[in-house]
Design an enzyme around this catalytic site. Sequence first.
Site, PDB file in Angstrom:
ATOM      1  N   HIS A   1      34.452  31.061  43.735  1.00  0.00           N
ATOM      2  CA  HIS A   1      35.506  31.857  44.365  1.00  0.00           C
ATOM      3  C   HIS A   1      34.928  32.723  45.479  1.00  0.00           C
ATOM      4  O   HIS A   1      33.800  33.205  45.373  1.00  0.00           O
ATOM      5  CB  HIS A   1      36.218  32.737  43.337  1.00  0.00           C
ATOM      6  CG  HIS A   1      35.323  33.732  42.644  1.00  0.00           C
ATOM      7  ND1 HIS A   1      35.161  35.019  43.093  1.00  0.00           N
ATOM      8  CD2 HIS A   1      34.555  33.642  41.535  1.00  0.00           C
ATOM      9  CE1 HIS A   1      34.333  35.671  42.285  1.00  0.00           C
ATOM     10  NE2 HIS A   1      33.948  34.858  41.332  1.00  0.00           N
TER      11      HIS A   1
ATOM     12  N   ASP B   1      36.914  35.298  46.665  1.00  0.00           N
ATOM     13  CA  ASP B   1      37.493  36.641  46.557  1.00  0.00           C
ATOM     14  C   ASP B   1      36.518  37.559  45.833  1.00  0.00           C
ATOM     15  O   ASP B   1      35.661  37.095  45.068  1.00  0.00           O
ATOM     16  CB  ASP B   1      38.869  36.603  45.865  1.00  0.00           C
ATOM     17  CG  ASP B   1      38.825  36.116  44.434  1.00  0.00           C
ATOM     18  OD1 ASP B   1      38.046  35.180  44.147  1.00  0.00           O
ATOM     19  OD2 ASP B   1      39.546  36.671  43.578  1.00  0.00           O
TER      20      ASP B   1
ATOM     21  N   ASP C   1      28.439  38.022  42.973  1.00  0.00           N
ATOM     22  CA  ASP C   1      29.673  37.526  42.321  1.00  0.00           C
ATOM     23  C   ASP C   1      30.739  37.287  43.370  1.00  0.00           C
ATOM     24  O   ASP C   1      31.524  38.176  43.653  1.00  0.00           O
ATOM     25  CB  ASP C   1      30.132  38.534  41.265  1.00  0.00           C
ATOM     26  CG  ASP C   1      31.329  38.025  40.479  1.00  0.00           C
ATOM     27  OD1 ASP C   1      31.636  36.825  40.573  1.00  0.00           O
ATOM     28  OD2 ASP C   1      31.958  38.836  39.789  1.00  0.00           O
TER      29      ASP C   1
ATOM     30  N   GLU D   1      40.104  34.494  41.659  1.00  0.00           N
ATOM     31  CA  GLU D   1      39.395  34.493  40.380  1.00  0.00           C
ATOM     32  C   GLU D   1      39.376  35.897  39.817  1.00  0.00           C
ATOM     33  O   GLU D   1      39.520  36.107  38.625  1.00  0.00           O
ATOM     34  CB  GLU D   1      37.969  33.964  40.555  1.00  0.00           C
ATOM     35  CG  GLU D   1      37.328  33.496  39.246  1.00  0.00           C
ATOM     36  CD  GLU D   1      36.617  34.589  38.481  1.00  0.00           C
ATOM     37  OE1 GLU D   1      36.345  34.400  37.280  1.00  0.00           O
ATOM     38  OE2 GLU D   1      36.334  35.663  39.047  1.00  0.00           O
ATOM     39  N   GLU D   2      39.203  36.871  40.713  1.00  0.00           N
ATOM     40  CA  GLU D   2      39.091  38.267  40.274  1.00  0.00           C
ATOM     41  C   GLU D   2      40.465  38.906  40.069  1.00  0.00           C
ATOM     42  O   GLU D   2      40.564  39.992  39.535  1.00  0.00           O
ATOM     43  CB  GLU D   2      38.282  39.081  41.301  1.00  0.00           C
ATOM     44  CG  GLU D   2      36.896  38.513  41.609  1.00  0.00           C
ATOM     45  CD  GLU D   2      35.886  38.753  40.494  1.00  0.00           C
ATOM     46  OE1 GLU D   2      36.290  39.161  39.387  1.00  0.00           O
ATOM     47  OE2 GLU D   2      34.681  38.518  40.757  1.00  0.00           O
TER      48      GLU D   2
ATOM     49  N   GLU E   1      28.834  30.924  39.160  1.00  0.00           N
ATOM     50  CA  GLU E   1      28.937  32.338  38.773  1.00  0.00           C
ATOM     51  C   GLU E   1      27.552  32.877  38.386  1.00  0.00           C
ATOM     52  O   GLU E   1      26.706  32.118  37.915  1.00  0.00           O
ATOM     53  CB  GLU E   1      29.867  32.492  37.558  1.00  0.00           C
ATOM     54  CG  GLU E   1      31.330  32.236  37.844  1.00  0.00           C
ATOM     55  CD  GLU E   1      32.043  33.425  38.486  1.00  0.00           C
ATOM     56  OE1 GLU E   1      31.388  34.434  38.810  1.00  0.00           O
ATOM     57  OE2 GLU E   1      33.273  33.318  38.672  1.00  0.00           O
TER      58      GLU E   1
ATOM     59  N   HIS F   1      30.296  43.613  40.459  1.00  0.00           N
ATOM     60  CA  HIS F   1      31.417  44.572  40.368  1.00  0.00           C
ATOM     61  C   HIS F   1      30.964  46.027  40.541  1.00  0.00           C
ATOM     62  O   HIS F   1      31.776  46.943  40.403  1.00  0.00           O
ATOM     63  CB  HIS F   1      32.190  44.425  39.035  1.00  0.00           C
ATOM     64  CG  HIS F   1      32.881  43.094  38.881  1.00  0.00           C
ATOM     65  ND1 HIS F   1      33.992  42.921  38.087  1.00  0.00           N
ATOM     66  CD2 HIS F   1      32.630  41.890  39.422  1.00  0.00           C
ATOM     67  CE1 HIS F   1      34.383  41.651  38.135  1.00  0.00           C
ATOM     68  NE2 HIS F   1      33.554  41.012  38.951  1.00  0.00           N
TER      69      HIS F   1
HETATM   70 ZN   LIG Z   1      32.863  35.740  39.718  1.00  0.00          ZN
END
Ligand SMILES: [Zn+2]
Length: 397
Positions: free
Chosen positions: A73, A75, A106, A140-141, A169, A366
């Site tokens: 992903h 995003d 990520d 995805e997030e 990932e 994150h």
């Molecule tokens: Zn991820």
Amino acid sequence: MTATNPVENLQALIRCPSVTPAEGGALTALQAMLEPMGFVVSRVTASEENTPDIENLYARVGTSGPHLMFAGHTDVVPIGDEAAWSHPPFAAEIADGVLYGRGAVDMKGGIACFVAALARSIEEKGAPKGSISLLITGDEEGPAINGTIKLLKWAAEKGEHWDACLVGEPTNPDQLGDMIKIGRRGSLSGTITVHGVQGHAAYPHLADNPVRGIIRLAEALMNPPFDHGTDNFQPSNLEVTTIDVGNPATNVIPAKATARFNIRFNDVWTAETLQAEIIRRLNAAAADTTLRPARQPLKYDIVWSERPSHVFLTRNEALISSLSDAVEQVTGQTPQLSTTGGTSDARYIKDYCPVVEFGLVGQTMHMVDERVAVEDLETLTRIYQTFIEQWFANADA
Ligand SMILES: [Zn+2]
């Protein structure tokens, strides 16, 4: 110009501010890397009522089998407090051999390395003997409704069929080479409500305190353990995450009490057998009047969360060993084959083909100052290139 340098690829991707649901230019940047390598790129916008439209990307090079998919992903999660970042979150600055930016691990980093690995492999060995696809979502997030599920369905309806998939990932806890994920636990959540009778705390015989019931039900969910783990999985674990009564008075017995729980479960269970076991425990506890002598069995109801995640384990030896051997050859480390951690989009891909996951070190995902060692980008690119070439060699044999 070919995209053989993972650092440049990653910088280009980070500079696109693609916080879910924004595309932010990230898929356009990726398309610009893939097309010169011969990929046919489709941009697929998915919509559903009450959710934002999401742009996704599917790209394929080659027309015959075997067919390897890479999934990921573009995003990213929001940046949080921008002032707390030591380098701006979308600048992709490098300081002391470390590249900073939202999505660095990520998982724009994983995509950047896979693209570089492909570019190098095509440059050195020519086009793959088969096909390679990238299935990249922008959701995805977020709610993950307009992302991987719909993109897989769209591609499958066009006749796409895959033999194996690698998800990029971040899977490594401390060092590149620590851990490959070969499955994931399932996840199931629910809310229980116990109905009582409101009344005066001094006249409990006229009321029925639901707090007694919710305590008994919560205990029955937490004890005894659901299982003791299996060869490939940790024990299933249930957490009661909140108990709510919302009663501001000390002299009033409340009318109802609720509790929420989440269970991460292994392959002893399916979502369905686990739901049945939870109901069995709740019914037995509801009939037990220890906390409420001389009362009727307590009344409760349960609402399940809409979409449980199903547990899965990948057993495709050729796929697992191609990846494990590649990690070992490049890092000298034997990766642990693990099913720990949260869920990922691999839970949808497993319905189409065997899937494994391997990417960067996840420590800063994150977080403020998300970052990756430039050296790790080079190492992961070499692992991915070795994996791609070995997987096709194994598939050929
Ligand atoms: Zn991820």
